[in-house]
Motif scaffolding. Structure first.
Motif, PDB file in Angstrom:
ATOM      1  N   ALA A  58      -0.170   2.172   3.852  1.00 13.49           N
ATOM      2  CA  ALA A  58       0.895   2.040   2.577  1.00 13.49           C
ATOM      3  C   ALA A  58       2.124   1.429   3.237  1.00 13.49           C
ATOM      4  CB  ALA A  58       1.251   3.298   2.063  1.00 13.49           C
ATOM      5  N   PRO A  59       2.577   0.280   2.399  1.00 14.09           N
ATOM      6  CA  PRO A  59       3.604  -0.457   2.774  1.00 14.09           C
ATOM      7  C   PRO A  59       5.201   0.265   2.690  1.00 14.09           C
ATOM      8  CG  PRO A  59       2.888  -1.214   0.642  1.00 14.09           C
ATOM      9  CD  PRO A  59       2.012  -0.079   1.259  1.00 14.09           C
ATOM     10  N   GLN A  60       6.132  -0.078   2.778  1.00 16.71           N
ATOM     11  CA  GLN A  60       7.322   0.393   2.783  1.00 16.71           C
ATOM     12  C   GLN A  60       7.930  -0.078   1.141  1.00 16.71           C
ATOM     13  OE1 GLN A  60       8.216   2.471   4.705  1.00 16.71           O
ATOM     14  NE2 GLN A  60      10.048   1.997   5.766  1.00 16.71           N
ATOM     15  N   GLY A  61       7.478  -1.022   0.672  1.00 16.51           N
ATOM     16  CA  GLY A  61       7.565  -1.264  -0.912  1.00 16.51           C
ATOM     17  C   GLY A  61       6.468  -1.694  -1.732  1.00 16.51           C
ATOM     18  N   PHE A  62       6.683  -1.917  -2.758  1.00 19.30           N
ATOM     19  CA  PHE A  62       5.382  -2.406  -3.517  1.00 19.30           C
ATOM     20  C   PHE A  62       4.802  -3.791  -3.110  1.00 19.30           C
ATOM     21  CE2 PHE A  62       3.570  -4.876  -7.220  1.00 19.30           C
ATOM     22  CZ  PHE A  62       2.632  -3.948  -7.770  1.00 19.30           C
ATOM     23  N   ARG A  63       3.582  -3.883  -3.138  1.00 19.68           N
ATOM     24  CA  ARG A  63       2.809  -5.042  -2.585  1.00 19.68           C
ATOM     25  C   ARG A  63       1.606  -5.095  -3.181  1.00 19.68           C
ATOM     26  NH1 ARG A  63       2.561  -8.278   2.079  1.00 19.68           N
ATOM     27  NH2 ARG A  63       0.114  -8.968   2.851  1.00 19.68           N
ATOM     28  N   LEU A  64       1.410  -6.295  -3.672  1.00 26.58           N
ATOM     29  CA  LEU A  64       0.156  -6.608  -4.656  1.00 26.58           C
ATOM     30  C   LEU A  64      -0.400  -8.182  -3.897  1.00 26.58           C
ATOM     31  CD1 LEU A  64      -1.666  -6.265  -7.041  1.00 26.58           C
ATOM     32  CD2 LEU A  64       0.018  -7.516  -8.535  1.00 26.58           C
ATOM     33  N   VAL A  71      -3.279  -3.496  -3.649  1.00 25.43           N
ATOM     34  CA  VAL A  71      -2.132  -2.890  -4.185  1.00 25.43           C
ATOM     35  C   VAL A  71      -1.548  -1.703  -3.428  1.00 25.43           C
ATOM     36  CG1 VAL A  71      -3.111  -1.626  -6.269  1.00 25.43           C
ATOM     37  CG2 VAL A  71      -0.919  -2.279  -6.377  1.00 25.43           C
ATOM     38  N   GLY A  72      -0.298  -1.495  -3.272  1.00 23.46           N
ATOM     39  CA  GLY A  72       0.195  -0.392  -2.509  1.00 23.46           C
ATOM     40  C   GLY A  72       1.893  -0.236  -2.926  1.00 23.46           C
ATOM     41  N   ASP A  73       2.228   0.976  -2.751  1.00 22.84           N
ATOM     42  CA  ASP A  73       3.854   1.275  -2.837  1.00 22.84           C
ATOM     43  C   ASP A  73       4.213   2.605  -2.205  1.00 22.84           C
ATOM     44  OD1 ASP A  73       6.165   0.681  -3.705  1.00 22.84           O
ATOM     45  OD2 ASP A  73       5.944   1.274  -6.024  1.00 22.84           O
ATOM     46  N   ARG A  74       5.426   2.847  -2.230  1.00 19.40           N
ATOM     47  CA  ARG A  74       5.995   3.865  -1.563  1.00 19.40           C
ATOM     48  C   ARG A  74       6.962   4.502  -2.629  1.00 19.40           C
ATOM     49  NH1 ARG A  74       5.636   6.531   3.045  1.00 19.40           N
ATOM     50  NH2 ARG A  74       3.987   5.036   3.547  1.00 19.40           N
ATOM     51  N   THR A  75       7.078   5.846  -2.717  1.00 17.04           N
ATOM     52  CA  THR A  75       7.881   6.388  -3.730  1.00 17.04           C
ATOM     53  C   THR A  75       9.602   6.006  -3.175  1.00 17.04           C
ATOM     54  OG1 THR A  75       7.902   8.604  -2.407  1.00 17.04           O
ATOM     55  CG2 THR A  75       6.433   8.244  -4.365  1.00 17.04           C
ATOM     56  N   LYS A  76      10.389   6.164  -3.833  1.00 18.22           N
ATOM     57  CA  LYS A  76      11.835   5.798  -3.765  1.00 18.22           C
ATOM     58  C   LYS A  76      12.305   6.841  -2.700  1.00 18.22           C
ATOM     59  CE  LYS A  76      12.962   4.078  -8.189  1.00 18.22           C
ATOM     60  NZ  LYS A  76      13.926   4.217  -9.616  1.00 18.22           N
ATOM     61  N   ASP A  77      11.973   7.854  -2.439  1.00 16.03           N
ATOM     62  CA  ASP A  77      12.588   8.729  -1.419  1.00 16.03           C
ATOM     63  C   ASP A  77      11.707   8.315  -0.058  1.00 16.03           C
ATOM     64  OD1 ASP A  77      10.207   9.894  -1.957  1.00 16.03           O
ATOM     65  OD2 ASP A  77      10.885  11.866  -2.482  1.00 16.03           O
ATOM     66  N   GLY A  78      10.745   7.631  -0.038  1.00 14.91           N
ATOM     67  CA  GLY A  78      10.104   7.229   0.991  1.00 14.91           C
ATOM     68  C   GLY A  78       9.108   8.294   1.568  1.00 14.91           C
ATOM     69  N   PHE A  84       6.184   9.448  -0.061  1.00 11.60           N
ATOM     70  CA  PHE A  84       4.819   9.248  -0.265  1.00 11.60           C
ATOM     71  C   PHE A  84       4.384   7.810  -0.367  1.00 11.60           C
ATOM     72  CE2 PHE A  84       1.280   8.850  -3.990  1.00 11.60           C
ATOM     73  CZ  PHE A  84       0.517   9.301  -2.946  1.00 11.60           C
ATOM     74  N   GLY A  85       3.384   7.348   0.237  1.00  8.29           N
ATOM     75  CA  GLY A  85       2.738   6.003   0.076  1.00  8.29           C
ATOM     76  C   GLY A  85       1.409   5.925  -0.087  1.00  8.29           C
ATOM     77  N   TRP A  86       1.006   5.069  -0.812  1.00 10.48           N
ATOM     78  CA  TRP A  86      -0.327   4.878  -1.214  1.00 10.48           C
ATOM     79  C   TRP A  86      -0.763   3.488  -1.095  1.00 10.48           C
ATOM     80  CZ3 TRP A  86      -1.398   1.976  -5.372  1.00 10.48           C
ATOM     81  CH2 TRP A  86      -0.025   1.717  -6.376  1.00 10.48           C
ATOM     82  N   MET A  87      -2.039   2.830  -0.850  1.00  9.06           N
ATOM     83  CA  MET A  87      -2.587   1.791  -0.765  1.00  9.06           C
ATOM     84  C   MET A  87      -4.249   1.909  -1.408  1.00  9.06           C
ATOM     85  SD  MET A  87      -2.449  -1.550   0.002  1.00  9.06           S
ATOM     86  CE  MET A  87      -1.054  -1.801   1.589  1.00  9.06           C
ATOM     87  N   LEU A  88      -4.580   1.039  -2.219  1.00  8.06           N
ATOM     88  CA  LEU A  88      -5.809   1.006  -2.897  1.00  8.06           C
ATOM     89  C   LEU A  88      -6.173  -0.489  -2.450  1.00  8.06           C
ATOM     90  CD1 LEU A  88      -5.101   2.852  -6.187  1.00  8.06           C
ATOM     91  CD2 LEU A  88      -5.872   3.694  -4.043  1.00  8.06           C
ATOM     92  N   GLY A  89      -7.502  -0.625  -2.408  1.00  4.09           N
ATOM     93  CA  GLY A  89      -8.250  -1.886  -2.236  1.00  4.09           C
ATOM     94  C   GLY A  89      -9.639  -2.054  -2.678  1.00  4.09           C
ATOM     95  N   ALA A  90      -9.879  -3.239  -2.992  1.00  8.53           N
ATOM     96  CA  ALA A  90     -11.512  -3.304  -3.525  1.00  8.53           C
ATOM     97  C   ALA A  90     -11.918  -4.764  -3.195  1.00  8.53           C
ATOM     98  CB  ALA A  90     -11.586  -2.983  -4.981  1.00  8.53           C
ATOM     99  N   VAL A  91     -13.061  -4.977  -2.722  1.00  6.02           N
ATOM    100  CA  VAL A  91     -13.535  -6.232  -2.350  1.00  6.02           C
ATOM    101  C   VAL A  91     -14.996  -6.418  -3.074  1.00  6.02           C
ATOM    102  CG1 VAL A  91     -14.112  -7.769  -0.569  1.00  6.02           C
ATOM    103  CG2 VAL A  91     -12.309  -6.755  -0.479  1.00  6.02           C
ATOM    104  N   ILE A  92     -15.460  -7.358  -3.699  1.00  8.14           N
ATOM    105  CA  ILE A  92     -16.772  -7.889  -3.870  1.00  8.14           C
ATOM    106  C   ILE A  92     -17.047  -9.226  -3.461  1.00  8.14           C
ATOM    107  CG2 ILE A  92     -16.055  -8.500  -6.295  1.00  8.14           C
ATOM    108  CD1 ILE A  92     -18.944  -7.397  -6.977  1.00  8.14           C
ATOM    109  N   GLN A  93     -18.357  -9.361  -2.958  1.00  8.97           N
ATOM    110  CA  GLN A  93     -18.678 -10.504  -2.459  1.00  8.97           C
ATOM    111  C   GLN A  93     -20.271 -10.679  -2.742  1.00  8.97           C
ATOM    112  OE1 GLN A  93     -18.026 -10.389   1.856  1.00  8.97           O
ATOM    113  NE2 GLN A  93     -15.811 -10.623   1.646  1.00  8.97           N
TER     114      GLN A  93
END
Length: 532
Positions: free
Chosen positions: A244-250, A273-280, A282-291
C-alpha cells in the motif's frame, strides 16, 4: 520429563525477554517509514544519528527501527542513491517509541551544458540501495526497471539479471537457472513464503504463471543465508508484491497487437489501485492483470546418426559406415492460446508505533490451450530395407524407405478445452504477518498458505501412419528435410492407416503452509555503526 524442560525453557526465555526490555527503561526507540515522492516505500535507505554513532537501514516495506536511544532530541540523517539527503528531527522519550514518516525527493545536478535528472533512476535506485546494503550476494530489480522492457511474465524479467538463465516454453521464460544449476536446485518465494511447483514430476517453479505487473521487486540471492531454506544450492529468488502506498495511487494499462503466424489478436490489460487512510494507519492495494495471447510456431526437429543397416541378398543384416545424416525428421506446427490472469489484494494496519499487521494475497491462473500437428519421418529397421531400396551419395544416405506418421495433439470440444489440449495451472498464496517491538526486543511473525495445481482434462493424442520412400536432403545442416520420392505418396491421405489414440486426464496439486516467528534482540543483531 520433556514437558518440564519445555516449561523451564519458556520461563527462562520470557524472563530474559522482559528482563532485557526492563533494563532499557531509561531509553526509547525510533521507528518510521521512508517513501519516495510518489508515496512508494523505499528499501535500503541509510538512517544515521551522528551524535550517537548509531544507524540502520530500511527494509522492503520502507520501515526502520532504532532501539536503545537515550532521551533527547536528535537529527536523523537519511541518505539514498538518486535522492537528496534529508535531516529529520525527532524527540525520544524514556520507555516510548517515536514515530517518523520521511519522504525523499529526487535531486537534479546542473553541470556544464549537461543536465542529469533523477527521474529515470528513481525506480532502480531503490533496487541498487537494497543490493548495496544486503549482507549476501544479491541482485535486486525494481518494478520501474521491469516496466522498461516488454516482459509479460516475471520469468522474462528475471532472465535479465546477471547470472540467471531460463528454460523457455513457446518463447516465454518458465524455469529459473541460477549460476548454471538446474531449476530443481533453486527455490522461489513470494514475500518470503515458499511457492510449490504446479507440476507432478519435478519441483520447478513455473515463473510464467505470474505477470510482471504484479511484482514490485525481484530479489535474487545467489548465496543462501541461514534464515533461508537449505535446499537451494544455486540460489533463491524472492518476489515482493506491491504494498500500500502513502497516498492514493491509480495505474492502468491496455495494449493489443496481432500475431503474424496465427493472424489473431493479443490483449494485455492491468489495473492497480491503492490508498491509505488519513491517519496513516490502514493501507490497501488491489491489482488485477489479464493477458490473452494467441500465437503459434513452426519448427523442424531431427536426429542424426552415422550408422546405416539393411538386409542383403543373402538375407543377412549388413551395416555400413556412413557420414552423419538425419535418420529422423519431424516438421511441427503449434497453435497456442495462453490466457494469464492474476489478482492481488494487500492490506496493512498500524496499531501504533510498536505494533502492525499485514495481509498479502495473490491468485494466479493460466489456461494454456495447444494444438500440435506433426509430420514425423523415420528410416525403417534393417529387416525392412533391401539392397535396392536405398541410395548412398558421397557417403550419405540420400534415399531410403521410411515410416511416415501424422500426429495430432488436442482435446475434446467443450467450453474449457475448446477442442485443444488444455493445461490449467494455478498458484495461490496467502500470508498473514505482524511486526512488534517490546523495548529492545522485536518479534516478526508470519503464517502462510500456498497451493499450486495443474489439471489436464481429456488430453488426446492421435496418430496415422504409412510407409514410402523419401529423399533425404542434409545440404543445409540447420534445416534438414525429408520429402517423398513420389510427391503423390505424401498427398495420398487415404494411404495413412489409423495407428493409435490415447486419452488422458491428469490432476496435480501441492500445498505448503508455514508459521514462522523470529525473536530479535535488536541491539545485538540489527543495529549497525556506520558513517553518515
Amino acid at each position: 520429563m520433556k514437558l518440564m524442560h519445555i516449561k523451564n525453557y519458556l520461563f527462562v526465555t520470557l524472563f530474559l525477554v522482559f528482563g532485557f526490555a526492563t533494563a532499557q527503561a531509561q531509553t526509547g526507540n525510533i521507528q518510521g517509514t521512508i517513501s519516495d515522492e510518489n508515496g512508494i516505500y523505499v528499501s535500503g535507505a541509510n538512517i544515521f544519528i551522528e551524535t550517537l554513532n548509531k544507524g540502520t537501514i530500511s527494509d522492503f516495506d520502507g520501515r526502520f527501527t532504532l532501539v536503545g536511544v537515550p532521551e533527547g532530541t536528535y537529527t536523523l540523517q537519511i541518505t539514498y542513491i538518486g535522492y537528496g539527503n534529508v535531516d529529520q528531527e525527532v524527540s525520544v522519550a524514556s520507555g516510548e517509541t517515536a514515530s517518523v514518516v520521511v519522504e525523499l525527493m529526487p535531486t537534479n545536478y546542473q553541470l556544464d551544458e549537461v543536465e542529469v535528472a533523477a527521474q529515470g533512476l528513481s525506480g532502480q535506485a531503490k533496487a541498487l540501495n537494497t543490493q548495496r546494503t544486503n549482507l549476501n550476494i544479491t541482485n535486486v530489480v525494481s518494478t520501474d526497471q521491469i516496466g522498461k522492457f516488454p516482459d509479460a511474465n516475471i520469468g522474462d524479467a528475471v532472465k535479465r539479471i546477471p547470472g540467471i538463465t531460463m528454460q523457455v516454453d513457446q518463447g516465454e521464460a518458465r524455469n529459473v537457472i541460477v549460476r548454471g544449476l538446474s531449476p530443481q536446485l533453486n527455490s522461489v518465494t513470494l514475500n518470503g513464503s515458499r511457492i510449490p511447483s504446479a507440476e507432478a514430476d519435478n519441483r520447478n517453479i513455473q515463473m510464467d504463471l505470474i505477470p510482471s505487473d504484479m511484482i514490485q521487486t525481484i530479489e535474487v540471492n545467489k548465496a543462501v543465508t541461514p534464515d533461508m531454506d537449505g535446499d537451494a544450492l544455486g540460489g533463491s529468488v524472492n518476489l515482493v508484491t506491491r504494498t500500500a502506498p502513502q497516498g492514493f495511487r491509480l495505474s492502468a494499462t491496455l495494449g493489443s497487437g496481432i500475431n503474424f503466424i496465427t493472424d489473431k489478436r493479443n490483449l494485455n490489460a492491468s489495473f492497480l489501485v491503492g490508498d491509505r487512510t488519513k491517519d496513516g494507519k490502514f493501507g490497501w492495494m488491489l491489482g488485477a492483470v489479464i493477458q490473452d495471447n494467441d500465437f503459434g510456431s513452426d519448427n523442424i526437429e531431427a536426429e542424426w546418426t552415422d550408422e546405416f543397416a539393411f538386409t542383403n541378398a543373402e538375407g543377412e543384416e549388413e551395416e555400413l559406415e556412413v557420414n552423419p545424416y538425419t535418420n529422423v525428421a519431424e516438421q511441427r506446427t503449434y497453435l497456442v492460446q495462453r490466457v494469464r490472469r492474476s489478482f492481488s489484494a494487500n492490506f496493512d494496519y498500524q496499531f501504533d508505533a510498536n505494533n502492525s499487521i499485514y495481509l498479502k494475497t495473490m491468485y494466479n491462473w493460466r489456461d494454456d490451450r495447444e494444438n500440435r500437428y506433426v509430420l514425423a519421418q523415420e528410416i525403417l529397421d534393417a529387416e525392412d530395407i533391401g539392397s535396392d531400396d536405398f541410395t548412398i551419395t558421397n557417403g550419405i544416405p540420400t534415399r531410403f524407405p521410411a515410416e511416415i506418421a501424422r500426429e495430432t495433439k488436442g482435446g475434446i470440444d467443450n467450453n474449457r478445452n475448446q477442442n485443444a489440449r488444455l493445461e490449467d495451472q494455478r498458484m495461490q498464496n496467502y500470508t498473514l504477518g505482524g511486526n512488534h517491538l517490546w523495548g529492545n526486543v522485536k518479534v516478526d511473525w508470519f503464517t502462510s498458505y500456498a497451493k499450486a495445481s495443474e489439471e489436464r482434462l481429456d488430453e488426446r493424442y492421435a496418430q496415422f501412419a504409412t510407409e514410402y520412400t523419401v529423399i533425404n536432403d542434409n545440404s543445409d545442416p540447420e534445416f534438414p528435410i525429408m520429402t517423398a520420392a513420389n510427391p503423390g505418396d505424401a498427398n495420398n491421405l487415404s494411404a495413412f492407416e489409423f495407428d493409435e489414440i490415447t486419452n488422458e486426464t491428469q490432476y496435480t496439486d501441492k500445498m505448503t503452509s508455514i508459521f514462522l516467528s523470529m525473536l530479535k534482540f535488536l541491539r545485538t543483531f540489527l543495529e549497525k555503526e556506520m558513517g553518515p
